[in-house]
Design a protein around this motif. Structure first.
Motif, PDB file in Angstrom:
ATOM      1  N   LEU A 197       0.829  -1.194   0.000  1.00  0.00           N
ATOM      2  CA  LEU A 197       0.000   0.000   0.000  1.00  0.00           C
ATOM      3  C   LEU A 197       0.872   1.256   0.000  1.00  0.00           C
ATOM      4  O   LEU A 197       0.627   2.190  -0.771  1.00  0.00           O
ATOM      5  N   GLN A 198       1.921   1.267   0.814  1.00  0.00           N
ATOM      6  CA  GLN A 198       2.820   2.423   0.861  1.00  0.00           C
ATOM      7  C   GLN A 198       3.457   2.652  -0.506  1.00  0.00           C
ATOM      8  O   GLN A 198       3.526   3.781  -0.987  1.00  0.00           O
ATOM      9  N   LYS A 199       3.932   1.585  -1.153  1.00  0.00           N
ATOM     10  CA  LYS A 199       4.546   1.718  -2.481  1.00  0.00           C
ATOM     11  C   LYS A 199       3.502   2.221  -3.478  1.00  0.00           C
ATOM     12  O   LYS A 199       3.784   3.082  -4.305  1.00  0.00           O
ATOM     13  N   GLY A 200       2.300   1.689  -3.388  1.00  0.00           N
ATOM     14  CA  GLY A 200       1.231   2.132  -4.279  1.00  0.00           C
ATOM     15  C   GLY A 200       0.902   3.601  -4.107  1.00  0.00           C
ATOM     16  O   GLY A 200       0.688   4.324  -5.084  1.00  0.00           O
ATOM     17  N   LEU A 201       0.896   4.055  -2.869  1.00  0.00           N
ATOM     18  CA  LEU A 201       0.635   5.473  -2.606  1.00  0.00           C
ATOM     19  C   LEU A 201       1.765   6.346  -3.140  1.00  0.00           C
ATOM     20  O   LEU A 201       1.526   7.415  -3.704  1.00  0.00           O
ATOM     21  N   GLU A 202       3.019   5.871  -2.990  1.00  0.00           N
ATOM     22  CA  GLU A 202       4.160   6.618  -3.528  1.00  0.00           C
ATOM     23  C   GLU A 202       4.061   6.751  -5.051  1.00  0.00           C
ATOM     24  O   GLU A 202       4.296   7.825  -5.601  1.00  0.00           O
ATOM     25  N   VAL A 203       3.719   5.652  -5.714  1.00  0.00           N
ATOM     26  CA  VAL A 203       3.580   5.680  -7.168  1.00  0.00           C
ATOM     27  C   VAL A 203       2.405   6.576  -7.557  1.00  0.00           C
ATOM     28  O   VAL A 203       2.495   7.366  -8.496  1.00  0.00           O
ATOM     29  N   SER A 204       1.310   6.471  -6.814  1.00  0.00           N
ATOM     30  CA  SER A 204       0.121   7.266  -7.097  1.00  0.00           C
ATOM     31  C   SER A 204       0.422   8.757  -7.064  1.00  0.00           C
ATOM     32  O   SER A 204      -0.107   9.533  -7.860  1.00  0.00           O
ATOM     33  N   GLU A 205       1.280   9.160  -6.133  1.00  0.00           N
ATOM     34  CA  GLU A 205       1.648  10.570  -5.997  1.00  0.00           C
ATOM     35  C   GLU A 205       2.167  11.153  -7.311  1.00  0.00           C
ATOM     36  O   GLU A 205       1.969  12.319  -7.602  1.00  0.00           O
ATOM     37  N   GLN A 206       2.833  10.318  -8.115  1.00  0.00           N
ATOM     38  CA  GLN A 206       3.439  10.793  -9.360  1.00  0.00           C
ATOM     39  C   GLN A 206       2.405  11.012 -10.474  1.00  0.00           C
ATOM     40  O   GLN A 206       2.671  11.751 -11.410  1.00  0.00           O
ATOM     41  N   TYR A 207       1.252  10.379 -10.361  1.00  0.00           N
ATOM     42  CA  TYR A 207       0.320  10.377 -11.486  1.00  0.00           C
ATOM     43  C   TYR A 207      -1.019  11.055 -11.221  1.00  0.00           C
ATOM     44  O   TYR A 207      -1.768  11.303 -12.158  1.00  0.00           O
ATOM     45  N   LEU A 208      -1.333  11.319  -9.969  1.00  0.00           N
ATOM     46  CA  LEU A 208      -2.652  11.865  -9.646  1.00  0.00           C
ATOM     47  C   LEU A 208      -2.608  13.380  -9.466  1.00  0.00           C
ATOM     48  O   LEU A 208      -1.591  13.945  -9.084  1.00  0.00           O
ATOM     49  N   LYS A 265      -3.633  16.944  -7.636  1.00  0.00           N
ATOM     50  CA  LYS A 265      -3.525  17.319  -6.225  1.00  0.00           C
ATOM     51  C   LYS A 265      -4.779  16.911  -5.449  1.00  0.00           C
ATOM     52  O   LYS A 265      -4.689  16.368  -4.356  1.00  0.00           O
ATOM     53  N   SER A 266      -5.947  17.157  -6.025  1.00  0.00           N
ATOM     54  CA  SER A 266      -7.186  16.829  -5.306  1.00  0.00           C
ATOM     55  C   SER A 266      -7.318  15.321  -5.091  1.00  0.00           C
ATOM     56  O   SER A 266      -7.768  14.884  -4.027  1.00  0.00           O
ATOM     57  N   LYS A 267      -6.901  14.532  -6.072  1.00  0.00           N
ATOM     58  CA  LYS A 267      -6.994  13.073  -5.912  1.00  0.00           C
ATOM     59  C   LYS A 267      -5.945  12.569  -4.917  1.00  0.00           C
ATOM     60  O   LYS A 267      -6.204  11.626  -4.170  1.00  0.00           O
ATOM     61  N   ARG A 268      -4.791  13.200  -4.895  1.00  0.00           N
ATOM     62  CA  ARG A 268      -3.777  12.830  -3.894  1.00  0.00           C
ATOM     63  C   ARG A 268      -4.299  13.146  -2.489  1.00  0.00           C
ATOM     64  O   ARG A 268      -4.140  12.350  -1.567  1.00  0.00           O
ATOM     65  N   GLN A 269      -4.924  14.308  -2.343  1.00  0.00           N
ATOM     66  CA  GLN A 269      -5.480  14.681  -1.044  1.00  0.00           C
ATOM     67  C   GLN A 269      -6.568  13.689  -0.632  1.00  0.00           C
ATOM     68  O   GLN A 269      -6.658  13.302   0.531  1.00  0.00           O
ATOM     69  N   TYR A 270      -7.381  13.291  -1.594  1.00  0.00           N
ATOM     70  CA  TYR A 270      -8.423  12.309  -1.308  1.00  0.00           C
ATOM     71  C   TYR A 270      -7.792  11.003  -0.789  1.00  0.00           C
ATOM     72  O   TYR A 270      -8.259  10.431   0.199  1.00  0.00           O
ATOM     73  N   LEU A 271      -6.739  10.540  -1.471  1.00  0.00           N
ATOM     74  CA  LEU A 271      -6.077   9.298  -1.033  1.00  0.00           C
ATOM     75  C   LEU A 271      -5.558   9.431   0.390  1.00  0.00           C
ATOM     76  O   LEU A 271      -5.702   8.508   1.199  1.00  0.00           O
ATOM     77  N   HIS A 272      -4.950  10.563   0.701  1.00  0.00           N
ATOM     78  CA  HIS A 272      -4.422  10.755   2.054  1.00  0.00           C
ATOM     79  C   HIS A 272      -5.552  10.752   3.083  1.00  0.00           C
ATOM     80  O   HIS A 272      -5.402  10.157   4.155  1.00  0.00           O
ATOM     81  N   ARG A 273      -6.669  11.399   2.749  1.00  0.00           N
ATOM     82  CA  ARG A 273      -7.819  11.376   3.668  1.00  0.00           C
ATOM     83  C   ARG A 273      -8.345   9.960   3.804  1.00  0.00           C
ATOM     84  O   ARG A 273      -8.609   9.477   4.903  1.00  0.00           O
ATOM     85  N   PHE A 274      -8.480   9.285   2.675  1.00  0.00           N
ATOM     86  CA  PHE A 274      -9.049   7.935   2.660  1.00  0.00           C
ATOM     87  C   PHE A 274      -8.219   6.986   3.513  1.00  0.00           C
ATOM     88  O   PHE A 274      -8.735   6.300   4.387  1.00  0.00           O
ATOM     89  N   PHE A 275      -6.939   6.946   3.253  1.00  0.00           N
ATOM     90  CA  PHE A 275      -6.098   5.994   3.979  1.00  0.00           C
ATOM     91  C   PHE A 275      -5.688   6.507   5.356  1.00  0.00           C
ATOM     92  O   PHE A 275      -5.199   5.738   6.176  1.00  0.00           O
ATOM     93  N   GLY A 276      -5.932   7.764   5.606  1.00  0.00           N
ATOM     94  CA  GLY A 276      -5.655   8.301   6.943  1.00  0.00           C
ATOM     95  C   GLY A 276      -6.721   7.907   7.943  1.00  0.00           C
ATOM     96  O   GLY A 276      -6.450   7.710   9.113  1.00  0.00           O
ATOM     97  N   THR A 277      -7.969   7.756   7.479  1.00  0.00           N
ATOM     98  CA  THR A 277      -9.062   7.470   8.400  1.00  0.00           C
ATOM     99  C   THR A 277      -9.552   6.034   8.320  1.00  0.00           C
ATOM    100  O   THR A 277      -9.933   5.461   9.322  1.00  0.00           O
ATOM    101  N   LEU A 278      -9.576   5.475   7.138  1.00  0.00           N
ATOM    102  CA  LEU A 278     -10.148   4.144   6.908  1.00  0.00           C
ATOM    103  C   LEU A 278     -11.525   4.006   7.567  1.00  0.00           C
ATOM    104  O   LEU A 278     -11.867   2.980   8.116  1.00  0.00           O
ATOM    105  N   SER A 279     -12.283   5.065   7.503  1.00  0.00           N
ATOM    106  CA  SER A 279     -13.638   5.039   8.055  1.00  0.00           C
ATOM    107  C   SER A 279     -14.496   4.067   7.259  1.00  0.00           C
ATOM    108  O   SER A 279     -14.366   3.940   6.051  1.00  0.00           O
ATOM    109  N   THR A 280     -15.423   3.397   7.968  1.00  0.00           N
ATOM    110  CA  THR A 280     -16.311   2.462   7.271  1.00  0.00           C
ATOM    111  C   THR A 280     -17.547   3.169   6.742  1.00  0.00           C
ATOM    112  O   THR A 280     -18.293   2.611   5.968  1.00  0.00           O
ATOM    113  N   ASP A 281     -17.752   4.374   7.151  1.00  0.00           N
ATOM    114  CA  ASP A 281     -18.941   5.111   6.736  1.00  0.00           C
ATOM    115  C   ASP A 281     -18.595   6.037   5.577  1.00  0.00           C
ATOM    116  O   ASP A 281     -18.155   7.160   5.771  1.00  0.00           O
ATOM    117  N   ARG A 282     -18.769   5.561   4.350  1.00  0.00           N
ATOM    118  CA  ARG A 282     -18.427   6.326   3.154  1.00  0.00           C
ATOM    119  C   ARG A 282     -19.695   6.850   2.496  1.00  0.00           C
ATOM    120  O   ARG A 282     -20.667   6.122   2.308  1.00  0.00           O
TER     121      ARG A 282
END
Length: 194
Positions: free
Chosen positions: A97-108, A110-127
């Motif tokens: 997951l960490q490697k995937g996030l690092e790779v994602s940073e290069q291609y996404l 800014k808003s999608k990168r921020q979304y990923l950080h929020r998503f994986f920062g909380t891992l909330s079940t209520d989406r």
């Protein structure tokens, strides 16, 4: 006189040191060239292996991110489905997951990168529906990146196979050239003795 010189050559009294010296130099040059192409090939293969390993880790990491986001984009993901497995599997997942996030940073963006950080920062079940929709958009983009890297990897694997074939052929030719030159030198030395 010329006749005496020819007789001396035929009798082996005259050695052709220039020919011998040239063959020895040629043999040394062939050995050096063979050594150089072997060293270059080893270095090239080493770089290939490192690059291949990095691409495979990127692909595995992207798959991990896509899997986690994909579960969210399709339905409400349970916290256990996002964090499932035993401790060893979770560590491997976290590494991927960490490697995937690092790779994602290069291609996404800014808003999608921020979304990923929020998503994986909380891992909330209520989406929310918006959150699942955004996850689907990121998944689609990351799948394209994954496919691109997989294509690059396949291309690199094919190039490596061709490089190995070319090296084998070149080595074979140089070995044959070395063998022929050594045989000529041995014959010249034998002829000068007799």
């Amino acid at each position: 006189s010329l006749q005496t010189y020819i007789s001396d050559v035929e009798a082996g009294k005259v050695t052709f040191t220039a020919d011998k010296d040239n063959l020895e130099k040629e043999l040394k040059a062939i050995r050096s060239e063979l050594s150089n192409i072997t060293a270059e090939r080893k270095e090239e293969h080493k770089r290939y292996e490192l690059n291949k390993d990095d691409m495979e880790k990127a692909i595995n990491g992207l798959k991990e991110v896509i899997t986690k986001l994909g579960a969210t984009s399709l339905k409400k993901a349970s916290l256990m489905s996002l964090r499932g497995g035993d401790a060893v599997a979770r560590r491997a997942d976290a590494k991927n997951l960490q490697k995937g996030l690092e790779v994602s940073e290069q291609y996404l963006s800014k808003s999608k990168r921020q979304y990923l950080h929020r998503f994986f920062g909380t891992l909330s079940t209520d989406r929310s529906d918006r959150d699942r929709s955004q996850a689907k958009g990121v998944v689609d983009q990351l799948e394209k990146v994954e496919n691109s890297i997989e294509g690059d990897l396949k291309e690199d694997v094919d190039k490596e196979k061709e490089a190995e074939k070319s090296f084998a052929k070149m080595s074979e030719l140089k070995e044959e050239e070395k063998k022929t030159t050594a045989a000529l030198l041995a014959k010249l030395e034998q002829d000068s003795v007799t």
